[in-house]
Design an enzyme around this catalytic site. Structure first.
Site, PDB file in Angstrom:
ATOM      1  N   HIS A  87       0.817  -1.162  -0.012  1.00  0.00           N
ATOM      2  CA  HIS A  87      -0.141   0.112   0.033  1.00  0.00           C
ATOM      3  C   HIS A  87       0.849   1.394  -0.043  1.00  0.00           C
ATOM      4  O   HIS A  87       1.009   1.796   0.998  1.00  0.00           O
ATOM      5  CB  HIS A  87      -1.063  -0.021   1.113  1.00  0.00           C
ATOM      6  CG  HIS A  87      -2.157  -1.196   1.192  1.00  0.00           C
ATOM      7  ND1 HIS A  87      -2.018  -2.396   1.782  1.00  0.00           N
ATOM      8  CD2 HIS A  87      -3.056  -1.221   0.259  1.00  0.00           C
ATOM      9  CE1 HIS A  87      -3.000  -2.960   1.536  1.00  0.00           C
ATOM     10  NE2 HIS A  87      -3.596  -2.355   0.652  1.00  0.00           N
ATOM     11  N   GLU A 131     -10.621  -6.779  -8.591  1.00  0.00           N
ATOM     12  CA  GLU A 131      -9.579  -6.161  -8.690  1.00  0.00           C
ATOM     13  C   GLU A 131      -8.658  -6.565  -9.639  1.00  0.00           C
ATOM     14  O   GLU A 131      -8.229  -7.762  -9.977  1.00  0.00           O
ATOM     15  CB  GLU A 131      -9.024  -6.433  -7.159  1.00  0.00           C
ATOM     16  CG  GLU A 131      -7.362  -5.535  -7.230  1.00  0.00           C
ATOM     17  CD  GLU A 131      -7.192  -5.909  -5.448  1.00  0.00           C
ATOM     18  OE1 GLU A 131      -7.311  -6.915  -4.808  1.00  0.00           O
ATOM     19  OE2 GLU A 131      -6.059  -4.830  -5.094  1.00  0.00           O
TER      20      GLU A 131
HETATM   21 MN    MN Z   1      -6.247  -7.730  -3.270  1.00  0.00          MN
HETATM   22 MN    MN Z   2      -5.550  -4.375  -3.139  1.00  0.00          MN
END
Ligand code: MN
Ligand code: MN
Length: 296
Positions: free
Chosen positions: A164, A281
């Site tokens: 992230h 995703e």
């Molecule tokens: Mn994911």
């Molecule tokens: Mn993700």
């Protein structure tokens, strides 16, 4: 981005995509959640990939961060809506991809809208695209079908060994804005629900990540930290270390390390009004003219 990085992103994407397609055969009535997660993780390693985070198997109103414990007895039921989220890395270069299967047959339109939202978002991606415009198209696509996006879950930039990194990609028209740049790698992940459109944390966490090196006094905590050391760049599941020590001691060690801010817990997230949740995703590389989807 240099050629070696690009090759690694593509290889991670190729493995994630193959494992994702294969994993669909595992998701059926009567299958154990623990077995599904173990099999997918083994397959990633067999294919030569590293595990970028524990495989998530999220059922019905669970939106994210559900990884089975070593003694998980969960069984897929015939009416379940099941999301599988898979993370693969090659030398730290990440592919992050997810899909939902609806065994009930009641959520076909929601899943269709969710997939279309992802497709529409991807169609906007090029240098200069504002992340808020991506959020807006996701929101519009899902609400047009009569469902809600989950407003407090976002897509994200990835960087080497950083799941992230920096930029967030909202799933609604957001009050903040940033522009995409060539060479960025981002995971786009709209979630749809027939519930409220927000997730809340539960008390349970099976996924943890390493925050920072600090001394700790508890013996089991030190043993656990030594085990985590080789994989500490990425989130891990408690069950990966279940054979290393007594489960009660393990649980105490984890709680101690979280309290000392050496580890971070990632609690299971569920829909605020127990709505059914879906997620699709893909990971994409922003190129000069548009983007390359690595996980297709
Ligand atoms: Mn994911
Ligand atoms: Mn993700």
């Amino acid at each position: 981005m240099d050629d070696r990085d690009l090759k690694a992103y593509r290889e991670a994407g190729r493995i994630a995509s193959g494992v994702k397609a294969w994993s669909r055969t595992l998701v059926k009535e009567g299958a154990g959640v623990l077995g599904i997660a173990d099999k997918i993780e083994s397959r990633i390693k067999e294919e030569g990939g590293g595990i970028a985070f524990p495989v998530n198997v999220c059922i019905n109103d669970i939106a994210a961060h559900y990884a089975p414990s070593f003694q998980d007895r969960g069984i897929i039921q015939k009416e379940d809506v099941v999301t599988i989220d898979i993370g693969v890395h090659i030398n730290g270069f990440i592919a992050d991809t997810a899909y939902t299967l609806d065994l009930s047959g009641n959520y076909g339109r929601m899943l269709e809208a969710n997939e279309l939202a992802l497709k529409n978002a991807i169609s906007l991606i090029k240098p200069g695209t504002s992340v808020s415009d991506i959020g807006e198209i996701v929101q519009k696509t899902i609400t047009d079908a009569g469902y809600k996006p989950i407003e407090n879950l976002t897509g994200h930039e990835v960087k080497q060994y950083d799941l992230h990194a920096g930029l967030s990609i909202p799933n609604i028209r957001a009050p903040y804005d940033r522009e995409l740049e060539e060479g960025m790698v981002i995971a786009i992940e709209p979630f749809a629900t027939n519930g409220y459109g927000r997730v809340i944390e539960s008390k349970k966490a099976e996924i943890f990540s390493f925050l920072e090196e600090k001394p700790t006094r508890m013996r089991e905590a030190r043993i656990l930290l030594k085990e985590i050391e080789p994989i500490k760049e990425f989130p891990f599941a408690e069950r990966w270390f279940a054979e290393k020590m007594n489960p009660l001691r393990m649980s105490l060690a984890l709680r101690t390390l979280v309290a000392e801010k050496i580890l971070e817990a990632h609690p299971v997230l569920h829909e605020k009004e127990k709505g059914i949740v879906s997620q699709f995703e893909q990971t994409v590389i922003v190129t000069g003219e548009g983007c390359e989807v690595t996980t297709e």
